[in-house]
Design a protein around this motif. Structure first.
Motif, PDB file in Angstrom:
ATOM      1  N   GLY A 230      63.370 -36.013   1.394  1.00  0.00           N
ATOM      2  CA  GLY A 230      63.007 -36.866   0.525  1.00  0.00           C
ATOM      3  C   GLY A 230      61.666 -37.488   0.768  1.00  0.00           C
ATOM      4  N   ARG A 231      60.933 -36.923   1.651  1.00  0.00           N
ATOM      5  CA  ARG A 231      59.605 -37.634   2.368  1.00  0.00           C
ATOM      6  C   ARG A 231      58.530 -36.904   1.419  1.00  0.00           C
ATOM      7  N   GLU A 232      57.556 -37.855   1.213  1.00  0.00           N
ATOM      8  CA  GLU A 232      56.308 -37.264   0.676  1.00  0.00           C
ATOM      9  C   GLU A 232      55.513 -36.847   1.748  1.00  0.00           C
ATOM     10  N   TRP A 233      54.728 -35.787   1.641  1.00  0.00           N
ATOM     11  CA  TRP A 233      53.609 -35.416   2.496  1.00  0.00           C
ATOM     12  C   TRP A 233      52.306 -35.702   2.111  1.00  0.00           C
ATOM     13  N   ILE A 234      51.482 -36.547   3.006  1.00  0.00           N
ATOM     14  CA  ILE A 234      50.331 -37.180   2.433  1.00  0.00           C
ATOM     15  C   ILE A 234      49.223 -36.850   3.452  1.00  0.00           C
ATOM     16  N   PHE A 235      48.004 -36.414   2.810  1.00  0.00           N
ATOM     17  CA  PHE A 235      46.750 -36.296   3.652  1.00  0.00           C
ATOM     18  C   PHE A 235      45.885 -37.656   3.053  1.00  0.00           C
ATOM     19  N   PRO A 236      45.547 -38.611   3.760  1.00  0.00           N
ATOM     20  CA  PRO A 236      44.896 -39.605   3.273  1.00  0.00           C
ATOM     21  C   PRO A 236      43.406 -39.509   2.873  1.00  0.00           C
ATOM     22  N   ALA A 237      43.150 -40.191   2.014  1.00  0.00           N
ATOM     23  CA  ALA A 237      41.706 -40.247   1.296  1.00  0.00           C
ATOM     24  C   ALA A 237      40.698 -40.554   2.536  1.00  0.00           C
ATOM     25  N   SER A 238      40.901 -41.290   3.646  1.00  0.00           N
ATOM     26  CA  SER A 238      40.173 -41.496   4.683  1.00  0.00           C
ATOM     27  C   SER A 238      39.807 -40.126   5.461  1.00  0.00           C
ATOM     28  N   SER A 239      40.682 -39.178   5.377  1.00  0.00           N
ATOM     29  CA  SER A 239      40.666 -38.088   6.211  1.00  0.00           C
ATOM     30  C   SER A 239      39.782 -36.835   5.544  1.00  0.00           C
ATOM     31  N   ILE A 240      39.551 -37.145   4.073  1.00  0.00           N
ATOM     32  CA  ILE A 240      39.047 -35.988   3.334  1.00  0.00           C
ATOM     33  C   ILE A 240      37.498 -36.106   3.409  1.00  0.00           C
ATOM     34  N   PRO A 241      36.627 -35.288   3.915  1.00  0.00           N
ATOM     35  CA  PRO A 241      35.306 -35.242   4.059  1.00  0.00           C
ATOM     36  C   PRO A 241      34.750 -35.401   2.559  1.00  0.00           C
ATOM     37  N   GLN A 242      33.444 -36.064   2.786  1.00  0.00           N
ATOM     38  CA  GLN A 242      32.550 -36.568   1.514  1.00  0.00           C
ATOM     39  C   GLN A 242      32.276 -35.319   0.750  1.00  0.00           C
ATOM     40  N   GLU A 243      31.735 -34.119   1.437  1.00  0.00           N
ATOM     41  CA  GLU A 243      31.620 -32.993   0.949  1.00  0.00           C
ATOM     42  C   GLU A 243      32.602 -32.174   0.289  1.00  0.00           C
ATOM     43  N   ALA A 244      33.800 -32.603   0.168  1.00  0.00           N
ATOM     44  CA  ALA A 244      34.755 -32.091  -0.273  1.00  0.00           C
ATOM     45  C   ALA A 244      35.248 -32.679  -1.701  1.00  0.00           C
ATOM     46  N   LEU A 245      34.844 -33.916  -2.038  1.00  0.00           N
ATOM     47  CA  LEU A 245      35.040 -34.817  -3.133  1.00  0.00           C
ATOM     48  C   LEU A 245      34.431 -34.073  -4.407  1.00  0.00           C
ATOM     49  N   GLU A 246      35.194 -34.010  -5.640  1.00  0.00           N
ATOM     50  CA  GLU A 246      34.868 -33.919  -6.788  1.00  0.00           C
ATOM     51  C   GLU A 246      34.139 -32.206  -7.000  1.00  0.00           C
ATOM     52  N   ARG A 247      34.657 -31.550  -5.970  1.00  0.00           N
ATOM     53  CA  ARG A 247      34.137 -30.212  -6.157  1.00  0.00           C
ATOM     54  C   ARG A 247      35.385 -29.244  -6.721  1.00  0.00           C
TER      55      ARG A 247
END
Length: 227
Positions: A93-110
């Motif tokens: 019953g656990r969520e698996w999360i990759f936090p926003a702080s770990s996502i590279p800027q160049e990956a956003l909104e693409r």
């Protein structure tokens, strides 16, 4: 005259434990013994050598790799300040999360972007599992495949298949450059797994995190020869 010992360059090899576990248990089981094999090592073994034949005989595959593949829902995007949360909970019953702080800027909104993550740390709680990495260590995959079972050209750095034009995908690629991707349609925070026969070129990012798959450590093989 004394013979001089020359160290022959050693390569990594997969050494199965004979056990089948979920990803977290597998990761912990071999933590002090080389860790889980990388997706690249699996790929070298399955596609570019005959070493897979011995592993097939002992029933090792399907088996865990050490990396985690993170991706938005089909045709979705990573959003600034928003964690990537797997669309499904695990069996506990656990969520698996990759936090926003770990996502590279160049990956956003693409569009058509995935993230190849070698976790630096995994925080396990009663209600969630957080996969963490410094963003500069995360590999951003452009032209990431959007649908299950799609054929693509292998990315040499990660061995994940990426999109190519339709004609090239089906007619223009050498067979050893072809891979297929298994993924879910929703957001994924999925440990990578590799298949055995007949799917040696399938990269799995759809297995449940607690699926009982093959476990192995990584060791170095090599010999010394006399000069």
């Amino acid at each position: 005259m004394t013979q001089r010992q020359i160290e022959v360059p050693r390569k990594q090899i997969i050494v199965p434990t004979g056990e089948r576990m979920g990803y977290l248990a597998a990761r912990e089981a071999v933590r002090d013994n080389g860790g889980l094999p990388s997706n690249v090592l699996h790929d070298d073994t399955l596609v570019y050598s005959d070493a897979w034949k011995a592993l097939r005989r002992i029933g090792y595959y399907a088996a865990w790799a050490r990396e985690v593949l993170v991706y938005p829902s089909t045709y979705g995007k990573f959003r600034k300040g928003k964690d990537a949360v797997d669309a499904f909970r695990d069996r506990s019953g656990r969520e698996w999360i990759f936090p926003a702080s770990s996502i590279p800027q160049e990956a956003l909104e693409r569009a058509k972007v995935g993230l190849f993550v070698d976790p630096q740390h995994i925080e396990v709680g009663d209600k969630r599992v957080v996969v963490e990495s410094e963003p500069q260590l995360v590999v951003v995959l452009s032209l990431f495949r959007q649908n299950q079972g799609q054929r693509g050209k292998v990315d040499e750095r990660t061995r994940v298949p990426l999109e190519v034009p339709h004609d090239a995908a089906y007619y223009g690629l050498p067979e050893d450059q072809v891979r297929w991707l298994w993924r879910t349609g929703g957001v994924g925070v999925r440990p990578l797994a590799r298949e055995g026969l007949p799917n040696r070129q399938v990269v799995g990012a759809a297995w449940g995190q607690d699926s009982r798959l093959g476990v192995a450590s990584v060791q170095l093989a090599g010999i010394k020869r006399s000069d």
